[in-house]
Design a protein around this motif. Sequence first.
Motif, PDB file in Angstrom:
ATOM      1  N   GLU A  55      18.520 -32.276 -40.353  1.00 15.39           N
ATOM      2  CA  GLU A  55      18.855 -31.400 -39.219  1.00 15.39           C
ATOM      3  C   GLU A  55      20.329 -31.042 -39.268  1.00 15.39           C
ATOM      4  N   ASN A 129      16.123 -25.765 -45.133  1.00  9.22           N
ATOM      5  CA  ASN A 129      15.475 -25.567 -43.838  1.00  9.22           C
ATOM      6  C   ASN A 129      16.223 -24.433 -43.149  1.00  9.22           C
ATOM      7  N   ASP A 133      19.750 -20.134 -35.266  1.00  6.84           N
ATOM      8  CA  ASP A 133      20.513 -20.299 -34.032  1.00  6.84           C
ATOM      9  C   ASP A 133      21.758 -19.403 -34.074  1.00  6.84           C
ATOM     10  N   TYR A 151      16.409 -13.366 -36.659  1.00  6.01           N
ATOM     11  CA  TYR A 151      15.341 -13.505 -37.663  1.00  6.01           C
ATOM     12  C   TYR A 151      15.384 -12.347 -38.666  1.00  6.01           C
ATOM     13  N   PRO A 221      11.404 -23.888 -39.180  1.00  8.30           N
ATOM     14  CA  PRO A 221      10.914 -24.619 -38.012  1.00  8.30           C
ATOM     15  C   PRO A 221      10.564 -23.742 -36.802  1.00  8.30           C
ATOM     16  N   GLY A 222      10.867 -22.451 -36.846  1.00  2.00           N
ATOM     17  CA  GLY A 222      10.713 -21.623 -35.633  1.00  2.00           C
ATOM     18  C   GLY A 222       9.256 -21.480 -35.232  1.00  2.00           C
ATOM     19  N   LEU A 241       6.084 -27.857 -34.581  1.00  2.00           N
ATOM     20  CA  LEU A 241       6.213 -28.625 -33.347  1.00  2.00           C
ATOM     21  C   LEU A 241       5.129 -28.148 -32.397  1.00  2.00           C
TER      22      LEU A 241
HETATM   23  C1  LIG Z   1      11.167 -29.196 -35.425  1.00  2.33           C
HETATM   24  C2  LIG Z   1      12.332 -28.258 -35.280  1.00  2.33           C
HETATM   25  C3  LIG Z   1      13.510 -28.519 -35.959  1.00  2.33           C
HETATM   26  C4  LIG Z   1      14.609 -27.675 -35.824  1.00  2.33           C
HETATM   27  N1  LIG Z   1      15.762 -27.979 -36.476  1.00  2.33           N
HETATM   28  C5  LIG Z   1      16.857 -27.207 -36.280  1.00  2.33           C
HETATM   29  C6  LIG Z   1      18.098 -27.559 -36.866  1.00  2.33           C
HETATM   30  O1  LIG Z   1      18.234 -28.564 -37.577  1.00  2.33           O
HETATM   31  N2  LIG Z   1      19.155 -26.759 -36.624  1.00  2.33           N
HETATM   32  C7  LIG Z   1      19.064 -25.627 -35.857  1.00  2.33           C
HETATM   33  O2  LIG Z   1      20.075 -24.943 -35.686  1.00  2.33           O
HETATM   34  N3  LIG Z   1      17.900 -25.266 -35.282  1.00  2.33           N
HETATM   35  C8  LIG Z   1      16.813 -26.038 -35.476  1.00  2.33           C
HETATM   36  N4  LIG Z   1      15.635 -25.686 -34.887  1.00  2.33           N
HETATM   37  C9  LIG Z   1      15.588 -24.459 -34.066  1.00  2.33           C
HETATM   38  C10 LIG Z   1      14.935 -23.299 -34.807  1.00  2.33           C
HETATM   39  O3  LIG Z   1      15.616 -22.958 -35.985  1.00  2.33           O
HETATM   40  C11 LIG Z   1      14.914 -22.059 -33.956  1.00  2.33           C
HETATM   41  O4  LIG Z   1      16.234 -21.599 -33.725  1.00  2.33           O
HETATM   42  C12 LIG Z   1      14.298 -22.329 -32.632  1.00  2.33           C
HETATM   43  O5  LIG Z   1      13.104 -23.055 -32.801  1.00  2.33           O
HETATM   44  C13 LIG Z   1      14.046 -21.010 -31.940  1.00  2.33           C
HETATM   45  O6  LIG Z   1      13.220 -20.237 -32.743  1.00  2.33           O
HETATM   46  P1  LIG Z   1      11.766 -19.957 -32.264  1.00  2.33           P
HETATM   47  O7  LIG Z   1      11.943 -19.237 -30.965  1.00  2.33           O
HETATM   48  O8  LIG Z   1      11.140 -19.104 -33.333  1.00  2.33           O
HETATM   49  O9  LIG Z   1      11.089 -21.295 -32.122  1.00  2.33           O
HETATM   50  C14 LIG Z   1      14.530 -26.524 -35.003  1.00  2.33           C
HETATM   51  C15 LIG Z   1      13.332 -26.259 -34.335  1.00  2.33           C
HETATM   52  C16 LIG Z   1      12.251 -27.111 -34.458  1.00  2.33           C
HETATM   53  C17 LIG Z   1      10.989 -26.787 -33.715  1.00  2.33           C
END
Ligand SMILES: Cc1cc2nc3c(=O)[nH]c(=O)nc-3n(C[C@H](O)[C@H](O)[C@H](O)COP(=O)(O)O)c2cc1C
Length: 441
Positions: A55, A129, A133, A151, A221-222, A241
């Motif tokens: 992470e 990964n 953000d 994205y 992970p998004g 998740l």
């Molecule tokens: C299991 C998991 C691990 C993640 N790890 C990181 C991370 O290490 N660093 C980070 O900046 N964001 C991390 N994120 C956030 C995602 O990159 C993303 O910004 C966030 O889930 C919002 O995107 P989404 O709306 O598509 O879910 C993580 C999200 C999840 C669900």
Amino acid sequence: MSRLQHFGWFFGRGFGPQGWGRPDHRWNYAWQRPDLYQQSARELEQAGFDLLIIEDALSLGSPSTLRLRVDSAYGGPKHDPLLLAPYLFAATTHLGVTPTVNAGAYAPYLAARQFATLQHLSGNRFGANVVTDVKSARHFGLPELTHDAAYDRAEEWLGVIRRLWHSWGSGAYVGDVDSGRFADASKLDAFEHRGEYFELDGPLNALPFDEGAGDPVIVSPGGSGRGLAFAGHNSDVQLALAPLDAASVRAYRGRIHEAAVANGRAPSDITILFVVKPEIVDSPAEVDRVVAESEHPTDDVLRSVLAAQSSDLETDLTVLDLDRPIGPGVFGQHVSQGTIANLVGRGGSLKSDTLRQIATRKARKGRFTDGSGFVGTAAQFADFVEELGESADNDGFIINGDLHPVTLHRMLDRAVPELRARGILRSSFGGGGLRANLTDF
Ligand SMILES: Cc1cc2nc3c(=O)[nH]c(=O)nc-3n(C[C@H](O)[C@H](O)[C@H](O)COP(=O)(O)O)c2cc1C
């Protein structure tokens, strides 16, 4: 005999002083030195894990809430996980290492070259990964993009990175010692990329990847619609998740598979690993004790739960009245909706639940055996893994934890023999690197 599944470890607090404040922190835990991570990486490999995802957060958050992050080391400091990777490769032979990389922070030419270098150095075990953000944009002098635009930028970033990786066309590398010909420059692609977010020229100053090894593995992970579409287009591994019942796992897998097919790929091109944080104990009686003990958390326990949440939410929940609803207005507009939803929990309400109710839900633990949580014996955990493999065709799991040696041993000592005995966890690797390991069953 059950079928094999893939296992990974999500180093969920990142390359920082995790374990701070815990009694076991004094276990010679020099978090800024490579030794303990190397020890952990060796143990994960020996355990049969395919990959370690590290992470990261680039930023310590907003200037007004720095205290929440650093006072108890909940959110920082964190060192750069990309630079930890070579140390872990040096300590292992088969384990894949995939640091978190923010597509907005690493210029694509630099990223393509560094990732290519790590892929070569590691014998094809590197992955990234990819996260999107945008809260760290101000540290890089960049505009803060919207969720979907971040994205879009990541798609362009990865697209041009791949073009750079393949800018040595077929036959460009000759390597003929007898004739002395190293490469054929006419087969290098000196392309000019002029995109919405990036402008740069090829070719890449790095050797192409080994025949058959493939590009570095892309993890994502998004979980939003846009995030799943990104995975469908780009990812080899989705860090999923979701609630861990069969229906939710099947539904999540279905969405990723649809996204893969929509992008001309096969569902099997993406290994979907669900995040789980098991608490493995010795006996059913111990499960009862741990669950019962968490049933009525003291105010001190609730405050420490809230302190940990406050860091990610950039909002000091510890100073609020436990017996009143917090209401949606307490969070700044920039705070992630996903993080807020995770705090409130399924079926909860920010408007009507008191802070005590919200924190109590977070503090309570449940059992694997009735689906109420993640406390169980190794056999109960293995039942859970086996059941999702069979009923939801699950590919495997990412275990979320720090790399403190105590955390690792609590998890692996009991679970590994049980999973192995049932034929769910591999006991050897083929030697072809991370991509090969992800596709060999
Ligand atoms: C299991 C998991 C691990 C993640 N790890 C990181 C991370 O290490 N660093 C980070 O900046 N964001 C991390 N994120 C956030 C995602 O990159 C993303 O910004 C966030 O889930 C919002 O995107 P989404 O709306 O598509 O879910 C993580 C999200 C999840 C669900």
